[in-house]
Design a protein around this motif. Structure first.
Motif, short mmCIF file in Angstrom:
data_model
loop_
_atom_site.label_atom_id
_atom_site.label_comp_id
_atom_site.label_asym_id
_atom_site.label_seq_id
_atom_site.Cartn_x
_atom_site.Cartn_y
_atom_site.Cartn_z
N TRP A 105 1.03 -1.46 -0.15
CA TRP A 105 -0.08 -0.07 0.04
C TRP A 105 0.90 1.16 0.02
O TRP A 105 2.00 1.20 0.64
CB TRP A 105 -0.88 -0.01 1.01
N ASN A 106 0.38 2.28 -0.37
CA ASN A 106 1.26 3.59 -0.77
C ASN A 106 0.69 4.75 0.16
O ASN A 106 -0.51 4.94 0.36
CB ASN A 106 1.09 3.91 -2.19
N GLY A 107 1.64 5.66 0.41
CA GLY A 107 1.75 6.91 0.65
C GLY A 107 2.13 8.03 -0.02
O GLY A 107 3.15 7.55 -1.11
N ASP A 108 1.62 9.26 -0.13
CA ASP A 108 2.23 10.21 -0.98
C ASP A 108 2.03 11.85 -0.33
O ASP A 108 0.89 11.78 0.03
CB ASP A 108 1.82 10.15 -2.40
N SER A 109 2.90 12.52 -0.41
CA SER A 109 2.89 13.78 0.39
C SER A 109 4.03 14.69 -0.21
O SER A 109 5.18 14.31 -0.47
CB SER A 109 2.87 13.44 1.80
N ALA A 110 3.72 16.11 -0.08
CA ALA A 110 4.69 17.00 -0.64
C ALA A 110 4.64 18.25 0.59
O ALA A 110 3.54 18.69 1.06
CB ALA A 110 4.47 17.40 -1.98
N VAL A 111 5.73 18.81 0.84
CA VAL A 111 5.89 20.12 1.43
C VAL A 111 6.64 21.07 0.89
O VAL A 111 7.54 20.77 -0.26
CB VAL A 111 6.35 19.75 3.08
N THR A 112 6.50 22.29 1.10
CA THR A 112 7.51 23.33 0.92
C THR A 112 7.95 24.13 1.78
O THR A 112 7.55 24.32 2.72
CB THR A 112 6.42 24.33 -0.04
N PHE A 113 9.26 24.45 1.70
CA PHE A 113 10.17 25.17 2.57
C PHE A 113 10.71 26.30 1.96
O PHE A 113 10.93 26.63 0.79
CB PHE A 113 11.52 24.31 3.10
N VAL A 114 10.84 27.38 2.77
CA VAL A 114 11.42 28.76 2.11
C VAL A 114 12.58 29.06 3.34
O VAL A 114 12.19 29.31 4.31
CB VAL A 114 10.19 29.95 2.16
N LEU A 115 13.63 29.09 2.69
CA LEU A 115 14.90 29.37 3.57
C LEU A 115 14.93 30.90 3.88
O LEU A 115 14.95 31.64 2.91
CB LEU A 115 16.15 28.75 2.95
N ASP A 116 15.43 31.12 5.15
CA ASP A 116 15.39 32.66 5.49
C ASP A 116 16.83 33.27 4.82
O ASP A 116 17.51 32.52 4.38
CB ASP A 116 15.71 32.53 6.85
N ASP A 117 16.58 34.49 4.52
CA ASP A 117 17.64 35.43 4.15
C ASP A 117 17.30 36.70 4.34
O ASP A 117 16.67 37.50 3.88
CB ASP A 117 17.48 35.33 2.41
N PRO A 118 18.13 36.92 5.34
CA PRO A 118 18.11 38.48 6.02
C PRO A 118 18.44 39.48 5.21
O PRO A 118 17.86 40.57 5.34
CB PRO A 118 19.05 38.35 7.01
N THR A 119 19.25 39.50 4.03
CA THR A 119 19.41 40.53 3.17
C THR A 119 18.13 40.59 2.20
O THR A 119 18.42 41.52 1.34
CB THR A 119 20.75 39.98 2.34
N ARG A 120 17.48 39.66 2.06
CA ARG A 120 16.02 39.74 1.18
C ARG A 120 14.85 39.76 1.83
O ARG A 120 14.23 38.70 1.54
CB ARG A 120 16.48 38.99 -0.18
N PRO A 121 14.46 40.12 2.75
CA PRO A 121 13.37 39.95 3.48
C PRO A 121 11.92 40.27 2.81
O PRO A 121 11.24 39.18 2.91
CB PRO A 121 13.20 40.90 4.82
N GLU A 122 11.80 40.91 1.70
CA GLU A 122 10.70 41.05 1.01
C GLU A 122 10.60 39.74 0.08
O GLU A 122 9.75 39.18 0.00
CB GLU A 122 10.72 42.26 0.07
N LEU A 123 11.55 39.38 -0.67
CA LEU A 123 11.72 37.95 -1.34
C LEU A 123 11.23 36.96 -0.58
O LEU A 123 10.20 36.23 -1.14
CB LEU A 123 12.92 37.87 -1.99
N VAL A 124 11.92 36.75 0.65
CA VAL A 124 11.59 35.67 1.48
C VAL A 124 10.01 35.91 1.86
O VAL A 124 9.08 34.64 1.83
CB VAL A 124 12.07 35.73 2.85
N ALA A 125 9.41 37.06 2.08
CA ALA A 125 7.82 37.37 2.59
C ALA A 125 6.91 36.81 1.41
O ALA A 125 6.08 36.16 1.93
CB ALA A 125 7.82 38.66 2.95
N GLU A 126 7.41 37.03 0.19
CA GLU A 126 6.59 36.86 -0.81
C GLU A 126 6.67 35.26 -1.10
O GLU A 126 5.44 34.67 -1.53
CB GLU A 126 7.08 37.49 -2.09
N ARG A 127 7.88 34.45 -1.06
CA ARG A 127 7.79 33.07 -1.11
C ARG A 127 7.00 32.56 -0.09
O ARG A 127 6.45 31.38 -0.36
CB ARG A 127 9.28 32.80 -1.25
#
Length: 276
Positions: A105-127
Motif C-alpha cells: 500500500w502507498n503513501g504520497d505527500s509533499a511540503v514546501t520550505f522557504v529558506l530565510d535570507d536576512p538580506t532579502r526580507p521582501e523576497l522571503v516574505a513573498e515566497r
C-alpha cells in the motif's frame, strides 16, 4: 477484464495508515536538514534512510526511469525536480515530494520550505506567502471531502481558496492529484481547479492524493532537458503541497499527517476521525 473499484474496504483503509505515517516521517527527516549548503541528494538520502529503516520502499523508485526517493524542486522548478549536487541557498523556495510503499500500500505527500535570507526580507516574505496560500488551498480541498458530493468539489474548493487570497497566482493545469492505494497513482484524477465533470462520488472507501501546485506568475510550464523537472516558462517560483486522504464511515483522515490533519483542518471547522 473487471475494473478494480476505486473504493477501498475498511480493512484496506487500515492498511494505508502505516505507509502514510512512514511518508510523513521521511518528510520530517528532510525538514530537519533543510538549510543553506545542504544538497538535494543529501535530503534524498535522509528520506531513503527513514523509509528503508521502517521496512518500506520508495514508491518513486518504482516509477520507470526514476532512481531517487524524493523529488526536490527549487524556485522556478515546480515539481519533479531530480535530487543531485545542487546546494540550497538562502532565500530558496524548495518543494519536496515523497512517497512510501509498505505491505503493498502507498503513501504520497509533499511540503514546501522557504529558506530565510536576512538580506532579502521582501523576497522571503513573498515566497512564504506563496507557500501559505498553496498549503491553505490544500487544506481547503481536504476539508471539502467532509461534505463533498463528488471529487470535482475538491478542485472547486482549492481554486476558490486561492481566488479569495490577496495577490494573483497561477494553478498548474497539466499536473493534478490522483487516487492512491495499491499503486501510487490510481484513478480518479483530482483537479486543482473547477471542472464541469463532477467525477466519482465521494463516499467511504475513497482515498485521494490532493496536491495543488501553485506559481507566483503564469501557469505555463515546460519539462527541462532531464525529461523530469517541470519549470515555469516565465521564471516565476512555485510551491507544491500534498497529502493522502481517506474517506471512511466515521469521516475523513489525513493518512500522511500524524495527527490525521487535525491542525490543518481546524481553520475549516472540520475534525478528522481516526480509521477504525
Amino acid at each position: 477484464m473487471l475494473r478494480r473499484s476505486i473504493y477501498k474496504s475498511p480493512a484496506q483503509l487500515r492498511s494505508m495508515v502505516e505507509p502514510g505515517l512512514i511518508t510523513a516521517a521521511a518528510l520530517d527527516a528532510v525538514r530537519a536538514l533543510v538549510a543553506p549548503g545542504v544538497t538535494t541528494i543529501e535530503l534524498d538520502a535522509a528520506a531513503s534512510a527513514v523509509i528503508t529503516g521502517r521496512g518500506a520502499r520508495s514508491n518513486f523508485q518504482l516509477v520507470r526511469g526514476y532512481r531517487h526517493t524524493i523529488c526536490a524542486s527549487i524556485n522556478e522548478q515546480v515539481v519533479h525536480g531530480i535530487p543531485g549536487d545542487r546546494a540550497l541557498e538562502a532565500g530558496d523556495i524548495v518543494s519536496i515530494d515523497c512517497g512510501a510503499e509498505f505491505a503493498g500500500w502507498n503513501g504520497d505527500s509533499a511540503v514546501t520550505f522557504v529558506l530565510d535570507d536576512p538580506t532579502r526580507p521582501e523576497l522571503v516574505a513573498e515566497r512564504r506567502e506563496l507557500s501559505r496560500v498553496t498549503e491553505g488551498s490544500l487544506w481547503a480541498g481536504i476539508a471539502s471531502l467532509a461534505s463533498a458530493a463528488n471529487v470535482a468539489d475538491v478542485g472547486a474548493a482549492v481554486q476558490g481558496y486561492i481566488e479569495d487570497q490577496p495577490g494573483t497566482y497561477g494553478i498548474l493545469r497539466e499536473y493534478v492529484g490522483h487516487g492512491i492505494g495499491r499503486k501510487m497513482h490510481e484513478s480518479p484524477s483530482v483537479f486543482n481547479y473547477r471542472v464541469s465533470d463532477p467525477g466519482p462520488e465521494v463516499r467511504p472507501g475513497l482515498v485521494l492524493a490532493i496536491e495543488p501546485m501553485v506559481v507566483a506568475g503564469s501557469d505555463a510550464t515546460f519539462v527541462e532537458d532531464d525529461d523530469w523537472t517541470v519549470s515555469t516558462v516565465d521564471g516565476s517560483v512555485g510551491s507544491h503541497w500534498e497529502h493522502s486522504v481517506a474517506v471512511h464511515d466515521g469521516g475523513i483522515w489525513v493518512l500522511t499527517a500524524p495527527d490525521g490533519g487535525a491542525a490543518g483542518l481546524a481553520q475549516f471547522g472540520v475534525v478528522p476521525a481516526p480509521i477504525q
